[in-house]
Write a protein that holds these residues in place. Sequence first.
Motif, mmCIF file in Angstrom:
data_model
loop_
_atom_site.group_PDB
_atom_site.id
_atom_site.type_symbol
_atom_site.label_atom_id
_atom_site.label_comp_id
_atom_site.label_asym_id
_atom_site.label_seq_id
_atom_site.Cartn_x
_atom_site.Cartn_y
_atom_site.Cartn_z
ATOM 1 N N ASN A 187 -10.499 0.318 -13.776
ATOM 2 C CA ASN A 187 -9.427 1.093 -12.707
ATOM 3 C C ASN A 187 -8.885 2.269 -13.829
ATOM 4 O O ASN A 187 -7.869 2.554 -14.218
ATOM 5 C CB ASN A 187 -8.316 0.554 -12.684
ATOM 6 N N SER A 195 0.816 -1.505 -0.122
ATOM 7 C CA SER A 195 0.044 0.069 -0.223
ATOM 8 C C SER A 195 1.032 1.077 0.008
ATOM 9 O O SER A 195 0.676 2.255 -0.276
ATOM 10 C CB SER A 195 -0.787 0.217 1.466
ATOM 11 N N PRO A 204 -3.981 -7.157 -11.182
ATOM 12 C CA PRO A 204 -5.215 -6.947 -10.037
ATOM 13 C C PRO A 204 -4.639 -7.308 -8.772
ATOM 14 O O PRO A 204 -5.525 -6.570 -8.091
ATOM 15 C CB PRO A 204 -6.092 -8.407 -10.868
ATOM 16 N N ALA A 205 -3.936 -8.060 -8.161
ATOM 17 C CA ALA A 205 -3.065 -8.532 -6.877
ATOM 18 C C ALA A 205 -2.430 -6.567 -6.542
ATOM 19 O O ALA A 205 -2.806 -6.835 -5.406
ATOM 20 C CB ALA A 205 -2.481 -9.328 -6.945
ATOM 21 N N ASP A 209 -4.977 1.415 -2.838
ATOM 22 C CA ASP A 209 -6.042 1.272 -3.692
ATOM 23 C C ASP A 209 -5.762 2.808 -4.603
ATOM 24 O O ASP A 209 -7.179 3.842 -4.871
ATOM 25 C CB ASP A 209 -6.545 1.844 -2.068
ATOM 26 N N GLU A 228 -5.750 -4.454 -5.586
ATOM 27 C CA GLU A 228 -6.298 -5.499 -4.345
ATOM 28 C C GLU A 228 -6.114 -4.525 -3.417
ATOM 29 O O GLU A 228 -6.063 -4.088 -2.404
ATOM 30 C CB GLU A 228 -6.763 -7.054 -4.283
ATOM 31 N N ALA A 229 -4.108 -4.288 -2.826
ATOM 32 C CA ALA A 229 -3.005 -4.241 -1.596
ATOM 33 C C ALA A 229 -3.029 -2.490 -2.239
ATOM 34 O O ALA A 229 -2.060 -2.050 -0.401
ATOM 35 C CB ALA A 229 -2.065 -4.922 -1.624
#
Length: 289
Positions: free
Chosen positions: A131, A55, A74-75, A81, A78-79
């Motif tokens: 996105n 993050s 994509p992973a 934003d 997710e981690a």
Amino acid sequence: MKITFLVDNKTEEPCCQAEWGLSVLIEANGKTILMDQGETGMFAENAKALGIDLSKVDFATISHGHSDHSGGTPAFFEANDHAPVYVHKDAFWKSVTMKNAQVDSEGHVLKGDIFETELEIPWTEEFKEANASRIILTEGTYQIDEHTWLIGNVPRIEGFSPTESFYLYIKEDKYEGWVEDIMKHEQTLVIEEGGKLHVFSGCSHNGIVPILRYITEKLPGRKIGTVIAGMHLFAAPKDLRQRVIEEVMAYGPDLVCPVHCTGLEAIVDFKRALGDKCQIAYAGAVYEV
């Protein structure tokens, strides 16, 4: 500068896994950069095992439109934003390799047997739409900030030709069919720190030597400090490997990490030639430059 390999083809770190792909975390100039995201979400699992908080990444880049460098995006989203990911505008084509390919002077495939069909960026349309504000399309030489560039459209150099060819399916007014992929969508991450240029290349399909020459033309007056690169030399004959190593050595880099698609023979050749200036990197390895 701190460099952490989150994914590579190999690992010696017990808490990390390996896959055919590449993902490198770079801490430089007060920013955290994620170069490539591997084939799957494995890079994120390895990051967690290493105590790395994704993050905190400020931005990410993708070196070219193949799944082993972009499948894990994509992973990453997710981690994280907020961080944008920079990818070339022409990276969203299906790319294949062929056996017995015959190509005319315009790059059109006259004959060939498709060998591999899972090379494109594996993002769904839903993912891209959701996105869109974070997916930044690039072209040519793209400057991200004062110290960071993506260098694309590297011209090929005779004598350092690609060791593997890829093909794209196109549909145009005058032609529909397979054409040779000249890798316009490939881009090299370059970071300036400490008065030196630090080069990060995913696969160097058009050759690490042409890439380094082009970078020093685009960003003159700076020394090459680091070369972290998949070099696609696994199919190269020994004389070509030797020429490449000699050319890379001529730049006098402080650190060279030949990774991913370079091939074990070429990695060993680099290590023999450069000694301590060459590190055989792996998933979980950390280097301070």
